[in-house]
Design a protein around this motif. Structure first.
Motif, mmCIF file in Angstrom:
data_model
loop_
_atom_site.group_PDB
_atom_site.id
_atom_site.type_symbol
_atom_site.label_atom_id
_atom_site.label_comp_id
_atom_site.label_asym_id
_atom_site.label_seq_id
_atom_site.Cartn_x
_atom_site.Cartn_y
_atom_site.Cartn_z
ATOM 1 N N PRO A 1 61.983 47.138 50.128
ATOM 2 C CA PRO A 1 63.179 46.886 50.940
ATOM 3 C C PRO A 1 62.850 46.027 52.151
ATOM 4 C CG PRO A 1 63.087 49.181 50.294
ATOM 5 C CD PRO A 1 61.771 48.577 49.879
ATOM 6 N N GLY A 2 63.619 44.971 52.332
ATOM 7 C CA GLY A 2 63.436 44.112 53.491
ATOM 8 C C GLY A 2 62.289 43.137 53.387
ATOM 9 N N LYS A 3 61.600 43.136 52.241
ATOM 10 C CA LYS A 3 60.465 42.223 52.058
ATOM 11 C C LYS A 3 60.731 41.278 50.901
ATOM 12 C CE LYS A 3 56.932 45.364 53.874
ATOM 13 N NZ LYS A 3 55.610 45.998 53.606
ATOM 14 N N SER A 4 60.039 40.171 50.902
ATOM 15 C CA SER A 4 60.203 39.219 49.816
ATOM 16 C C SER A 4 59.428 39.676 48.579
ATOM 17 C CB SER A 4 59.727 37.837 50.239
ATOM 18 O OG SER A 4 58.398 37.891 50.685
ATOM 19 N N ARG A 5 59.799 39.118 47.460
ATOM 20 C CA ARG A 5 59.134 39.434 46.201
ATOM 21 C C ARG A 5 57.676 38.993 46.245
ATOM 22 N NH1 ARG A 5 61.924 36.222 41.817
ATOM 23 N NH2 ARG A 5 60.426 34.619 42.385
ATOM 24 N N GLU A 6 56.794 39.814 45.676
ATOM 25 C CA GLU A 6 55.364 39.499 45.648
ATOM 26 C C GLU A 6 54.832 39.638 44.223
ATOM 27 O OE1 GLU A 6 52.771 42.393 47.456
ATOM 28 O OE2 GLU A 6 51.150 40.929 47.732
ATOM 29 N N GLY A 7 54.251 38.588 43.704
ATOM 30 C CA GLY A 7 53.555 38.686 42.432
ATOM 31 C C GLY A 7 52.339 39.570 42.599
ATOM 32 N N VAL A 8 52.169 40.553 41.723
ATOM 33 C CA VAL A 8 51.088 41.517 41.852
ATOM 34 C C VAL A 8 49.919 41.158 40.942
ATOM 35 C CG1 VAL A 8 50.446 43.929 41.531
ATOM 36 C CG2 VAL A 8 52.670 43.354 42.512
ATOM 37 N N ALA A 9 50.193 40.995 39.673
ATOM 38 C CA ALA A 9 49.147 40.695 38.702
ATOM 39 C C ALA A 9 49.799 40.093 37.472
ATOM 40 C CB ALA A 9 48.378 41.953 38.320
ATOM 41 N N ALA A 10 49.055 39.268 36.768
ATOM 42 C CA ALA A 10 49.616 38.633 35.582
ATOM 43 C C ALA A 10 48.513 38.151 34.661
ATOM 44 C CB ALA A 10 50.515 37.461 35.978
ATOM 45 N N ILE A 11 48.874 37.994 33.383
ATOM 46 C CA ILE A 11 47.985 37.412 32.389
ATOM 47 C C ILE A 11 48.653 36.133 31.905
ATOM 48 C CG2 ILE A 11 46.781 37.748 30.206
ATOM 49 C CD1 ILE A 11 47.043 40.774 30.626
ATOM 50 N N ASP A 12 48.032 35.006 32.161
ATOM 51 C CA ASP A 12 48.651 33.738 31.823
ATOM 52 C C ASP A 12 48.515 33.462 30.328
ATOM 53 O OD1 ASP A 12 48.704 30.595 33.701
ATOM 54 O OD2 ASP A 12 50.024 31.389 32.154
ATOM 55 N N THR A 13 49.139 32.408 29.884
ATOM 56 C CA THR A 13 49.183 32.092 28.455
ATOM 57 C C THR A 13 47.803 31.831 27.866
ATOM 58 O OG1 THR A 13 49.621 29.795 29.020
ATOM 59 C CG2 THR A 13 51.533 31.192 28.555
ATOM 60 N N ASP A 14 46.840 31.433 28.689
ATOM 61 C CA ASP A 14 45.485 31.178 28.192
ATOM 62 C C ASP A 14 44.570 32.375 28.392
ATOM 63 O OD1 ASP A 14 44.174 29.245 31.045
ATOM 64 O OD2 ASP A 14 45.144 31.201 30.895
ATOM 65 N N GLY A 15 45.147 33.513 28.823
ATOM 66 C CA GLY A 15 44.355 34.719 29.026
ATOM 67 C C GLY A 15 43.819 34.886 30.436
ATOM 68 N N THR A 16 44.012 33.897 31.283
ATOM 69 C CA THR A 16 43.562 34.018 32.665
ATOM 70 C C THR A 16 44.301 35.147 33.355
ATOM 71 O OG1 THR A 16 43.110 31.653 32.786
ATOM 72 C CG2 THR A 16 43.352 32.827 34.872
ATOM 73 N N ILE A 17 43.557 35.983 34.067
ATOM 74 C CA ILE A 17 44.155 37.101 34.794
ATOM 75 C C ILE A 17 44.201 36.754 36.278
ATOM 76 C CG2 ILE A 17 43.858 39.508 35.482
ATOM 77 C CD1 ILE A 17 42.753 40.074 32.719
ATOM 78 N N ILE A 18 45.336 37.014 36.873
ATOM 79 C CA ILE A 18 45.583 36.669 38.275
ATOM 80 C C ILE A 18 45.992 37.926 39.020
ATOM 81 C CG2 ILE A 18 46.959 35.226 39.825
ATOM 82 C CD1 ILE A 18 47.648 33.541 37.267
ATOM 83 N N TYR A 19 45.418 38.116 40.198
ATOM 84 C CA TYR A 19 45.796 39.221 41.067
ATOM 85 C C TYR A 19 46.182 38.705 42.447
ATOM 86 C CZ TYR A 19 43.546 42.428 37.733
ATOM 87 O OH TYR A 19 43.198 43.140 36.607
ATOM 88 N N ALA A 20 47.140 39.362 43.062
ATOM 89 C CA ALA A 20 47.412 39.094 44.468
ATOM 90 C C ALA A 20 46.221 39.578 45.294
ATOM 91 C CB ALA A 20 48.676 39.821 44.910
ATOM 92 N N ASN A 21 45.948 38.900 46.382
ATOM 93 C CA ASN A 21 44.822 39.317 47.223
ATOM 94 C C ASN A 21 44.987 40.752 47.707
ATOM 95 O OD1 ASN A 21 43.424 36.893 47.032
ATOM 96 N ND2 ASN A 21 44.464 36.000 48.802
ATOM 97 N N SER A 22 46.230 41.147 47.906
ATOM 98 C CA SER A 22 46.501 42.479 48.446
ATOM 99 C C SER A 22 46.128 43.611 47.490
ATOM 100 C CB SER A 22 47.974 42.600 48.827
ATOM 101 O OG SER A 22 48.785 42.365 47.687
#
Length: 118
Positions: free
Chosen positions: A41-62
């Motif tokens: 609530p009251g904050k902007s959307r934050e990407g947390v973690a994802a697996i891209d189409t090539d299998g690369t895994i991405i995490y938010a620094n937080s």
């Protein structure tokens, strides 16, 4: 039709763990980046973690070092293991299919609430 159904709503104390799951249907794995974003609530959307189409895994620094994203062998269930939870992690978490590059959400689930108390 694409459907994303999350499960794993919960409340824990700081330092605890939760596991979120998302069952996906109606899409072809590898055509989208598959991941989670959250919004408090009251904050902007934050990407947390994802697996891209090539299998690369991405995490938010937080969440690096605390959260682990994975997908099952059937490529239909996405999981997010969350450890060492903090009150700042309190948010609604959304399972999401993004276009390649994991920046533009195209489909998302209804969301599941995570509450971390201090």
């Amino acid at each position: 039709d694409v459907q994303l159904v999350e499960s794993g709503v919960g409340s824990v104390q700081a330092g605890g763990s939760l596991r979120l799951s998302c069952v996906a249907s109606g899409y072809t794995y590898g055509s989208y980046c598959f991941g989670w974003f959250r919004q408090a609530p009251g904050k902007s959307r934050e990407g947390v973690a994802a697996i891209d189409t090539d299998g690369t895994i991405i995490y938010a620094n937080s969440v690096k070092g605390r959260f682990t994203i994975s997908v099952d062998n059937a490529k239909t269930t996405l999981s997010l293991q969350m450890d060492s939870l903090k009150p700042d992690d309190t948010a609604t978490f959304y399972c999401t299919l993004y276009s390649q590059g994991c920046t533009n959400p195209e489909f998302r689930g209804l969301g599941t609430q995570v509450t971390v108390s201090s």
